[in-house]
Design an enzyme around this catalytic site. Sequence first.
Site, PDB file in Angstrom:
ATOM      1  N   ASP A   1       0.806  -1.224   0.000  1.00 49.06           N
ATOM      2  CA  ASP A   1       0.000   0.000   0.000  1.00 49.06           C
ATOM      3  C   ASP A   1       0.838   1.273   0.000  1.00 49.06           C
ATOM      4  O   ASP A   1       0.411   2.317   0.500  1.00 49.06           O
ATOM      5  CB  ASP A   1      -0.961   0.021   1.216  1.00 49.06           C
TER       6      ASP A   1
ATOM      7  N   GLY B   1       1.563   2.978  -2.554  1.00 46.85           N
ATOM      8  CA  GLY B   1       1.097   3.893  -3.602  1.00 46.85           C
ATOM      9  C   GLY B   1       1.627   3.454  -4.968  1.00 46.85           C
ATOM     10  O   GLY B   1       1.768   4.265  -5.877  1.00 46.85           O
ATOM     11  N   LYS B   2       1.872   2.154  -5.105  1.00 42.48           N
ATOM     12  CA  LYS B   2       2.433   1.619  -6.366  1.00 42.48           C
ATOM     13  C   LYS B   2       1.507   1.886  -7.548  1.00 42.48           C
ATOM     14  O   LYS B   2       1.955   2.196  -8.643  1.00 42.48           O
ATOM     15  CB  LYS B   2       2.670   0.102  -6.231  1.00 42.48           C
TER      16      LYS B   2
ATOM     17  N   LYS C   1      -0.600   4.352  -8.087  1.00 39.42           N
ATOM     18  CA  LYS C   1      -0.453   5.736  -8.560  1.00 39.42           C
ATOM     19  C   LYS C   1       0.847   5.902  -9.339  1.00 39.42           C
ATOM     20  O   LYS C   1       0.877   6.509 -10.410  1.00 39.42           O
ATOM     21  CB  LYS C   1      -0.492   6.719  -7.377  1.00 39.42           C
TER      22      LYS C   1
ATOM     23  N   GLY D   1      -4.523  -4.224  -3.818  1.00 41.86           N
ATOM     24  CA  GLY D   1      -5.500  -3.191  -4.145  1.00 41.86           C
ATOM     25  C   GLY D   1      -4.703  -1.959  -4.521  1.00 41.86           C
ATOM     26  O   GLY D   1      -4.072  -1.348  -3.661  1.00 41.86           O
ATOM     27  N   HIS D   2      -4.679  -1.626  -5.790  1.00 35.62           N
ATOM     28  CA  HIS D   2      -3.875  -0.499  -6.267  1.00 35.62           C
ATOM     29  C   HIS D   2      -4.814   0.638  -6.678  1.00 35.62           C
ATOM     30  O   HIS D   2      -5.602   0.492  -7.614  1.00 35.62           O
ATOM     31  CB  HIS D   2      -2.993  -0.935  -7.447  1.00 35.62           C
TER      32      HIS D   2
ATOM     33  N   THR E   1      -5.786 -11.557   3.430  1.00 36.88           N
ATOM     34  CA  THR E   1      -6.947 -10.938   2.776  1.00 36.88           C
ATOM     35  C   THR E   1      -7.992 -11.998   2.440  1.00 36.88           C
ATOM     36  O   THR E   1      -9.070 -11.671   1.951  1.00 36.88           O
ATOM     37  CB  THR E   1      -6.522 -10.235   1.479  1.00 36.88           C
TER      38      THR E   1
ATOM     39  N   GLN F   1       2.030  -5.962  -3.229  1.00 39.36           N
ATOM     40  CA  GLN F   1       2.488  -6.063  -1.827  1.00 39.36           C
ATOM     41  C   GLN F   1       3.775  -5.236  -1.642  1.00 39.36           C
ATOM     42  O   GLN F   1       3.995  -4.294  -2.370  1.00 39.36           O
ATOM     43  CB  GLN F   1       2.695  -7.527  -1.406  1.00 39.36           C
TER      44      GLN F   1
ATOM     45  N   THR G   1       3.186 -12.529   2.600  1.00 44.28           N
ATOM     46  CA  THR G   1       2.360 -13.129   1.574  1.00 44.28           C
ATOM     47  C   THR G   1       3.127 -14.326   0.998  1.00 44.28           C
ATOM     48  O   THR G   1       4.214 -14.666   1.486  1.00 44.28           O
ATOM     49  CB  THR G   1       1.947 -12.087   0.512  1.00 44.28           C
TER      50      THR G   1
ATOM     51  N   GLY H   1     -10.813  -3.008   3.220  1.00 48.91           N
ATOM     52  CA  GLY H   1     -11.397  -1.915   4.003  1.00 48.91           C
ATOM     53  C   GLY H   1     -10.905  -1.859   5.443  1.00 48.91           C
ATOM     54  O   GLY H   1     -11.307  -0.999   6.214  1.00 48.91           O
TER      55      GLY H   1
ATOM     56  N   ASP I   1       2.343  14.730   1.851  1.00 51.79           N
ATOM     57  CA  ASP I   1       1.313  15.666   2.331  1.00 51.79           C
ATOM     58  C   ASP I   1       0.654  15.216   3.636  1.00 51.79           C
ATOM     59  O   ASP I   1       0.144  16.052   4.388  1.00 51.79           O
ATOM     60  CB  ASP I   1       0.227  15.838   1.255  1.00 51.79           C
TER      61      ASP I   1
ATOM     62  N   SER J   1       5.358  12.330  -4.124  1.00 49.23           N
ATOM     63  CA  SER J   1       3.914  12.403  -4.320  1.00 49.23           C
ATOM     64  C   SER J   1       3.317  13.217  -3.178  1.00 49.23           C
ATOM     65  O   SER J   1       3.614  12.977  -2.012  1.00 49.23           O
ATOM     66  CB  SER J   1       3.333  10.995  -4.354  1.00 49.23           C
ATOM     67  N   VAL J   2       2.476  14.182  -3.546  1.00 46.97           N
ATOM     68  CA  VAL J   2       1.929  15.095  -2.528  1.00 46.97           C
ATOM     69  C   VAL J   2       0.400  15.050  -2.477  1.00 46.97           C
ATOM     70  O   VAL J   2      -0.232  15.943  -1.939  1.00 46.97           O
ATOM     71  CB  VAL J   2       2.434  16.543  -2.762  1.00 46.97           C
TER      72      VAL J   2
HETATM   73  P1  GDP Z   1      -0.733   0.382  -3.558  1.00 43.14           P
HETATM   74  O1  GDP Z   1      -1.345  -0.895  -3.108  1.00 43.14           O
HETATM   75  O2  GDP Z   1       0.741   0.426  -3.316  1.00 43.14           O
HETATM   76  O3  GDP Z   1      -1.089   0.754  -4.960  1.00 43.14           O
HETATM   77  O4  GDP Z   1      -1.353   1.518  -2.615  1.00 43.14           O
HETATM   78  P2  GDP Z   1      -2.909   1.662  -2.206  1.00 43.14           P
HETATM   79  O5  GDP Z   1      -3.659   2.182  -3.373  1.00 43.14           O
HETATM   80  O6  GDP Z   1      -3.405   0.431  -1.567  1.00 43.14           O
HETATM   81  O7  GDP Z   1      -2.795   2.722  -1.054  1.00 43.14           O
HETATM   82  C1  GDP Z   1      -2.287   3.989  -1.253  1.00 43.14           C
HETATM   83  C2  GDP Z   1      -3.373   5.007  -0.877  1.00 43.14           C
HETATM   84  O8  GDP Z   1      -2.804   6.288  -0.788  1.00 43.14           O
HETATM   85  C3  GDP Z   1      -4.453   5.124  -1.940  1.00 43.14           C
HETATM   86  O9  GDP Z   1      -5.666   5.469  -1.319  1.00 43.14           O
HETATM   87  C4  GDP Z   1      -3.945   6.267  -2.807  1.00 43.14           C
HETATM   88  O10 GDP Z   1      -4.983   6.934  -3.473  1.00 43.14           O
HETATM   89  C5  GDP Z   1      -3.351   7.169  -1.763  1.00 43.14           C
HETATM   90  N1  GDP Z   1      -2.218   7.993  -2.208  1.00 43.14           N
HETATM   91  C6  GDP Z   1      -1.241   7.681  -3.086  1.00 43.14           C
HETATM   92  N2  GDP Z   1      -0.323   8.663  -3.126  1.00 43.14           N
HETATM   93  C7  GDP Z   1      -0.740   9.609  -2.247  1.00 43.14           C
HETATM   94  C8  GDP Z   1      -0.190  10.839  -1.814  1.00 43.14           C
HETATM   95  O11 GDP Z   1       0.873  11.282  -2.223  1.00 43.14           O
HETATM   96  N3  GDP Z   1      -0.895  11.530  -0.852  1.00 43.14           N
HETATM   97  C9  GDP Z   1      -2.066  11.075  -0.342  1.00 43.14           C
HETATM   98  N4  GDP Z   1      -2.677  11.810   0.582  1.00 43.14           N
HETATM   99  N5  GDP Z   1      -2.610   9.893  -0.735  1.00 43.14           N
HETATM  100  C10 GDP Z   1      -1.937   9.172  -1.665  1.00 43.14           C
HETATM  101  P1  IMO Z   2      -0.867  -4.127  -2.284  1.00 42.58           P
HETATM  102  O1  IMO Z   2      -0.419  -4.654  -3.615  1.00 42.58           O
HETATM  103  C1  IMO Z   2      -0.928  -4.527   2.029  1.00 42.58           C
HETATM  104  C2  IMO Z   2      -0.998  -8.581   3.649  1.00 42.58           C
HETATM  105  C3  IMO Z   2      -2.250  -9.049   4.342  1.00 42.58           C
HETATM  106  C4  IMO Z   2      -1.659 -10.044   5.324  1.00 42.58           C
HETATM  107  C5  IMO Z   2      -0.518 -10.672   4.520  1.00 42.58           C
HETATM  108  C6  IMO Z   2      -0.888 -11.981   3.839  1.00 42.58           C
HETATM  109  O2  IMO Z   2      -2.167  -3.422  -2.332  1.00 42.58           O
HETATM  110  O3  IMO Z   2       0.219  -3.336  -1.652  1.00 42.58           O
HETATM  111  P2  IMO Z   2      -2.426 -12.710   1.816  1.00 42.58           P
HETATM  112  O4  IMO Z   2      -3.809 -12.278   1.402  1.00 42.58           O
HETATM  113  O5  IMO Z   2      -1.385 -12.425   0.797  1.00 42.58           O
HETATM  114  O6  IMO Z   2      -2.395 -14.116   2.311  1.00 42.58           O
HETATM  115  O7  IMO Z   2      -2.088 -11.809   3.098  1.00 42.58           O
HETATM  116  O8  IMO Z   2      -0.171  -9.719   3.543  1.00 42.58           O
HETATM  117  N1  IMO Z   2      -1.218  -8.078   2.271  1.00 42.58           N
HETATM  118  C7  IMO Z   2      -1.145  -6.786   1.934  1.00 42.58           C
HETATM  119  N2  IMO Z   2      -0.962  -5.689   2.695  1.00 42.58           N
HETATM  120  N3  IMO Z   2      -1.020  -4.412   0.701  1.00 42.58           N
HETATM  121  C8  IMO Z   2      -1.171  -5.504  -0.080  1.00 42.58           C
HETATM  122  O9  IMO Z   2      -1.152  -5.451  -1.420  1.00 42.58           O
HETATM  123  C9  IMO Z   2      -1.293  -6.761   0.536  1.00 42.58           C
HETATM  124  N4  IMO Z   2      -1.466  -8.027   0.088  1.00 42.58           N
HETATM  125  C10 IMO Z   2      -1.406  -8.821   1.164  1.00 42.58           C
HETATM  126  O10 IMO Z   2      -2.909  -8.003   4.983  1.00 42.58           O
HETATM  127  O11 IMO Z   2      -1.089  -9.355   6.403  1.00 42.58           O
HETATM  128 MG    MG Z   3      -2.854  -1.569  -1.841  1.00 49.42          MG
END
Ligand code: GDP
Ligand code: IMO
Ligand code: MG
Length: 421
Positions: A14, A16-17, A19, A41-42, A130, A223, A238, A301, A332, A410-411
Amino acid sequence: MKKIDVALGLQWGDEGKGKVVDVLTPIYDIIARFQGGPNAGHSLHFDGQKYVLHTIPSGVFRKGAVNIIGNGVVVDPRIFAEEVAELETVVPDISARLLISKKAHLILPTHRVLDAAQEASKGSGKIGSTLKGIGPAYVDKTGRGGLRVGDILAPDFRARYEAARDIHLQQLKSYDFTFDLAEFEAGWFEGIDSIRRFTLIDSEQVLNDALAEGKSILAEGAQGSLLDIDFGTYPFVTSSNTVCAGACTGLGVAPSRIGKVYGVFKAYCTRVGSGPFPTELFDGDGERMRKIGFEFGATTGRARRCGWLDMVALKYAVMINGVTELIMMKADVLNDFDTIRVCTAYEADGGRTTTLPYELTGTLRPVYREFAGWRCDVSGARRWDDLPPELKSYIEYIENECGAPVRIISVGPDREETIER
Ligand code: GDP
Ligand code: IMO
Ligand code: MG
């Protein structure tokens, strides 16, 4: 020959990959996901809309880019079909933009049931999965019992599916777990029909041919490095190699073909699910990060745990991945903090360490270095020179420690809220 660049997470996911990949896509011909599955979840924000991708690469919204689901990915046909149906309203020609590796493995309905049954049996030792069936699907892959996307073309696919399912049903007898498979199965086979609409490819050949033709490729990780099956906080990880080497095995490109390695990290740290997190905050600062950064899982969620940047862990991830360029996200979110802390070492009974120990036990105490906060809104900044000196110092400190430049800051969540250097 051209090289393939890789964008991956340096923390616990999570970062921010999504984005970042969306922002970088205009300079690439092909975007290829190399591991993970619908546990990811990207999130992408543009034109006032938010989109969340699980299995489909984050280059899918940019016209002209080819997106590939690589062999290292595990695909749940039902979730894939839902994702496609949602995207089709915005990307009507999705079947022309997305190719799928025949060697990607399928997540079966019983993989999801097994995931849930295994987690339920773990009691307080839960991984916090998950529950998308990721672990059991990769177990079948390495155990040589998995079904692959290419198998859906075989005339006896249904029989192969039933054989694999029946093995799982036997395994499930050892758990005290009730489930209803019928409903899951119907949706799954509809998903298989959805996959049939796409071109199934030998992605390793397509990608290597593309490199030979001088095309540019970006590999997208899911991840984060600290969730890697080998180098993460095992067993709270994972089931795939999320690190750069995973791009080689997950796409079929040789290590000598890897070019830039973009390491994506947040200006602080988050983690969702169980497992150690030395800099986790249980106070108002952690709550503020969660609220301002909207730290809730894009897939489940769930509230994400928040804490300060962990330099010990970040340097470890930079080392394992051979990061050549850093990308700092969510600067930010720290706008209003008077003081920013960074963990520079861990203290344990045996003394102080600046390298990642075998296990991150709860008795480790983070040693913090403090930085002055910038106390202003940086979300409107678009150039390095727009940034306040305190944020520049913070970034320069990270660059010095990690030995790699921060190329993007990223801001804000929107694709425009980005500073490239
Ligand atoms: P990913 O799994 O690495 O793609 O990241 P996620 O999408 O799960 O989580 C990143 C969250 O941060 C998302 O809700 C993005 O919309 C948000 N996000 C990404 N870059 C920024 C940033 O620079 N600032 C803020 N406030 N939110 C960001
Ligand atoms: P993105 O790509 C954050 C975490 C789960 C759990 C562990 C194992 O959005 O960054 P799994 O479902 O793989 O058996 O879960 O890894 N996890 C993540 N945490 N971002 C993810 O993906 C994740 N994918 C799995 O919360 O702790
Ligand atoms: Mg994610």
